[in-house]
Write an enzyme that holds these catalytic residues in place. Structure first.
Site, short mmCIF file in Angstrom:
data_model
loop_
_atom_site.label_atom_id
_atom_site.label_comp_id
_atom_site.label_asym_id
_atom_site.label_seq_id
_atom_site.Cartn_x
_atom_site.Cartn_y
_atom_site.Cartn_z
CD1 TRP A 53 19.34 8.80 -12.72
CD2 TRP A 53 21.06 10.05 -13.41
NE1 TRP A 53 19.16 10.07 -12.22
CE2 TRP A 53 20.21 10.85 -12.64
CE3 TRP A 53 22.22 10.62 -13.95
CZ2 TRP A 53 20.46 12.20 -12.38
CZ3 TRP A 53 22.46 11.97 -13.70
CH2 TRP A 53 21.59 12.74 -12.93
CG ASN A 65 17.46 11.25 -9.33
OD1 ASN A 65 17.29 10.39 -10.17
ND2 ASN A 65 16.46 11.95 -8.85
CG ASP A 66 15.86 12.61 -5.40
OD1 ASP A 66 16.75 13.20 -6.02
OD2 ASP A 66 14.66 12.93 -5.44
CD GLN A 108 13.40 8.67 -7.92
OE1 GLN A 108 13.04 9.23 -8.94
NE2 GLN A 108 12.66 7.74 -7.33
CG PHE A 149 9.18 11.02 -9.79
CD1 PHE A 149 9.63 10.21 -10.81
CD2 PHE A 149 9.02 12.38 -10.05
CE1 PHE A 149 9.93 10.73 -12.07
CE2 PHE A 149 9.30 12.91 -11.30
CZ PHE A 149 9.75 12.09 -12.31
CB SER A 150 11.79 11.06 -4.35
OG SER A 150 12.99 10.98 -5.07
NE ARG A 167 9.18 16.65 -7.98
CZ ARG A 167 8.90 17.86 -8.48
NH1 ARG A 167 7.64 18.17 -8.77
NH2 ARG A 167 9.86 18.74 -8.68
CG ASP A 168 9.81 14.47 -4.14
OD1 ASP A 168 9.67 13.54 -4.97
OD2 ASP A 168 10.33 15.56 -4.42
CD GLU A 174 12.69 18.87 -7.23
OE1 GLU A 174 12.22 18.51 -8.31
OE2 GLU A 174 13.91 18.86 -7.00
C1 FRU Z 1 14.59 15.63 -6.89
C2 FRU Z 1 13.53 15.04 -7.80
C3 FRU Z 1 12.28 14.72 -7.02
C4 FRU Z 1 11.66 13.66 -7.85
C5 FRU Z 1 12.84 12.89 -8.33
C6 FRU Z 1 12.68 12.29 -9.67
O1 FRU Z 1 15.87 15.44 -7.37
O2 FRU Z 1 13.25 15.93 -8.85
O3 FRU Z 1 11.45 15.82 -6.81
O4 FRU Z 1 10.78 12.85 -7.10
O5 FRU Z 1 13.92 13.79 -8.34
O6 FRU Z 1 13.76 11.51 -10.03
#
Ligand code: FRU
Length: 715
Positions: free
Chosen positions: A292, A294-295, A311, A351-352, A415-416, A463
């Site tokens: 997997w 994601n960001d 991620q 996380f991001s 976060r982020d 986010e």
């Molecule tokens: C956005 C998010 C971020 C977080 C990350 C976790 O897609 O939810 O806010 O840091 O993914 O995987």
């Protein structure tokens, strides 16, 4: 000689005897909830009539009404409880969708006040759909008991709602039926067929010692989809065949019944084991080799390399165990995946966040001649805080700062962090997501100590912020500051080093179905000067693949004057040209209903550019079908449609321009020089490689039309 298929008596379907009729508990078709009791606000004054304002399209419910706790959005909470019922059948069946927050967004069966059965919706991340699917509770052990059904929404924020419909007592299970069978592989291929419409939870997998070695998910296509796995490497082994599907109305299970071992592939062959060539592997979009993602995180350029952190779940095909994966590229097109950069620790999973080059060694991390790269990320522990890690060897090894976190918990699941260097004020500036629609800016001289500068509100967004200056029409004297939320809405304004003063409300920039959590590169050399962005194409489907999810193709952002004021424009970075192969070009090509000038072309990977003159002949639509998937411009509505999404697109002087990138699982559209961006994932039939361009209801002209065949970036 062609051998006869060995037809396995794998799943014998038999008519189910349902002597007793079903008992409807609730179908939510009335104007209000009747005898059901609601508390709180989430369930509104009565059943919803389908989709609620600002919600993705809700589907899969029966009739016109359903329980939909998205009333006034995800911020509302409450419960909805049935009058007492007596359990008189073997199963309670119901349709269920919405958020997956156990205990918070759920439907419970209560006996003596205790939840004896519970179920949640399927979603806890962006990218899910609002479709309801059947669920069944086996309640045969509770026969004769008095019970209540309670629907709960105690969750706010992402997927903080639950959708329920058509609750019925029955002696027949309406939910997914899972069947498991041991099987010896004695042929070369395993063939199976998804019946028309079989989607979502319809799955088939082969497992060895509990681990899936082949897996495919139904896509709900209107036509039957015959597929084949090459299982020759498993010959002689015993495997477990698992099939999960909703029985057809007559009680049969068409997927299970279709499974055959044979020495011939009888459907489209799914390639599973040649890494980066697999059937659904994007060929010029980044995907990790496995598991997997994601960001995109930490986008930074240093010493000839574009870094792309992401991620990543190192051990699973679904979201979890968040760790920063890492890849580098010399040209934003060809990527090399490196070791993981930042691993979870006592402060939480990772996380991001972002990355910067600390040119002036403000943090004091530099040990040799290379400039330190510093990553700023969220430690997603309890609570969420912000931390940093650095590298003195061009990102090959990473050390976490020993006094992490550098920014303590402030609000919610803050976060982020996205960090930039602000030259006029000679300090670092961090944009951080706080909670709900709230963000804030922080300042620091050294990346280690941060003070709050100002708050930023982004109604409708949450986010993954981005924050940068960008020149209007490339004029360095005319600069705007742009604050960005994860869904691609942005506000333009001014920034004096302390306060961001918005001059606009949030403006929507992304119109496609799969475009989220984008961020832009740090430290692009001044001589280049581009603002380059990559996003997560959230929510695509990749059945049977070793990876899950993909990044967008990198795109260049510019801010250009429009009649509405300055607006963001996006176009694919020019480096795509290195993948261009054969060119097919036309000028002043007449498009007529029923004709298709592209009928001789076929392929999977395209870079298409076109300018259409709509003419005076009242053409109704211009349609470009990509492997059966229409990209459609509706002239009267001045709207562009693709993969279930629509965007307003006004003709300029009677013309529209389209730039379309097509990869194996995505269509990215940049219309009118990138004013409208529509990026969506799709899952074409591997056998359909067609292209079609036509006009409907009248004639139009392709003033220019250029199609480049693209080659794979992975070869
Ligand atoms: C956005 C998010 C971020 C977080 C990350 C976790 O897609 O939810 O806010 O840091 O993914 O995987």
């Amino acid at each position: 000689m062609r051998q006869l298929a060995a037809i396995l008596p794998l799943f014998i379907s038999w008519p189910i005897l349902a002597a007793e009729p079903d008992i409807l508990i609730a179908d939510f078709e009335g104007p209000d909830y009747g005898d059901w009791q609601a508390t709180g606000e989430a369930f509104g004054p009565g059943p919803a009539r389908g989709t609620l304002p600002n919600q993705m399209e809700v589907s899969g419910f029966e009739g016109k009404g359903l329980v939909n706790s998205f009333y006034r959005g995800d911020g509302t909470t409450g419960t909805l409880t049935s009058p007492p019922i007596k359990i008189e059948r073997k199963y309670i069946n119901f349709l269920l969708g919405g958020g997956m927050h156990p205990g918070k967004t759920c439907i419970n069966l209560l006996i003596d006040g205790q939840a004896v059965r519970t179920a949640t919706g399927p979603n806890d991340k962006p990218g899910g759909t609002e479709r309801l699917d059947w669920h069944s509770w086996d309640v045969s052990d509770l026969a004769g008991k008095a019970a209540l059904i309670q629907i709960v929404d105690e969750q706010t924020g992402g997927w903080g709602h639950i959708n329920v419909d058509h609750i019925v007592q029955s002696n027949r299970r309406s939910g997914v039926v899972e069947t498991v069978r041991d099987l010896e592989i004695d042929r070369e291929y395993l063939n199976f067929c998804f019946a028309p419409g079989q989607a979502g939870r319809t799955q088939i997998s082969l497992q060895i010692d509990g681990k899936p070695v082949r897996q495919a998910v139904g896509q709900g296509r209107p036509k039957a989809s015959a597929l084949s796995w090459d299982v020759s490497q498993l010959k002689g082994r015993r495997v477990q065949l698992r099939v999960a599907e909703l029985p057809a109305p007559d009680g049969t299970c068409p997927l299970g019944a279709s499974v055959r071992l044979s020495d011939q592939p009888e459907g489209v062959l799914i390639v599973v084991d040649r890494l980066y060539q697999e059937t659904y592997r994007p060929q010029f979009h980044f995907t990790p080799a496995k598991n997997w993602t994601n960001d995109p995180n930490g986008l930074v350029y240093y010493a000839g390399e574009y870094h792309l952190f992401f991620q990543h779940n190192p051990t699973g095909i679904n979201w979890g165990n968040m760790t920063w994966g890492h890849a580098v590229s010399p040209d934003l097109v060809h990527w090399q995946q490196l070791d993981h950069a930042i691993h979870p620790d006592g402060l939480g999973t990772i996380f991001s966040g972002s990355a910067v080059v600390d040119h002036q060694n403000t943090a004091g991390f530099q040990t040799g001649s290379e400039k330190p790269i510093v990553c700023i990320y969220t430690s997603a522990g309890n609570p969420f805080t912000q931390s940093i890690a650095y590298s003195n060897d061009r990102g090959r090894t990473w050390t976490k700062y020993d006094k992490n976190p550098v920014l303590k918990h402030i609000a919610g699941s803050n976060r982020d962090p996205k960090v930039i260097w602000h030259e006029p004020a000679k300090k670092w500036v961090m944009a951080l997501y706080l909670d709900q629609n709230d963000y804030a800016l922080f300042g620091s001289p050294n990346l280690k100590e941060w003070t709050r500068l100002c708050d930023v509100s982004m109604p409708g967004s949450g986010e993954c912020p981005d924050f940068f200056s960008i020149a209007v029409d490339g004029q360095e004297q005319q600069v705007k500051w742009l604050f960005w939320g994860a869904n691609g809405n942005y506000r333009l304004g001014t920034f004096d080093g302390t306060k961001f003063q918005p001059e606009t409300e949030p403006i929507k920039s992304l119109w496609g179905g799969n475009d989220y959590a984008a961020q832009t590169y740090s430290d692009i050399p001044g001589a280049d000067g581009r603002r380059i962005q990559i996003s997560w194409m959230a929510g695509g489907k990749y059945p049977d693949m070793p990876f899950n999810q993909q990044m967008s193709f990198p795109r260049e952002l510019t801010l250009r004057t429009t009649p509405e004021g300055p607006r963001l424009h996006m176009l694919p970075v020019r480096e795509i040209e290195s993948l261009r192969g054969r060119k097919h070009a036309w000028t002043d090509l007449k498009l007529r209903p029923g004709e298709n000038p592209l009928s001789a072309l076929e392929g999977e990977l395209w870079d298409i550019g076109a300018e259409f003159a709509l003419g005076k002949d009242q053409v109704a639509a211009i349609v470009l079908d990509v492997r059966g998937e229409p990209v459609r411009y509706d002239v009267k509505a001045a709207a562009l449609h693709c993969l279930g999404r629509s965007a307003p697109l006004a003709a300029q002087d009677g013309r529209i321009k389209l730039r379309v990138l097509v990869d194996r699982t995505s269509i990215e559209i940049f219309a009118n020089d990138g004013l409208v961006t529509m990026c969506s994932c799709f899952l074409p039939d591997p056998a359909d490689r067609s292209l079609r361009l036509t006009a409907e209801g009248g004639e139009a002209t392709a003033v220019s039309l250029t199609l480049y065949e693209l080659t794979s970036a992975w070869r």
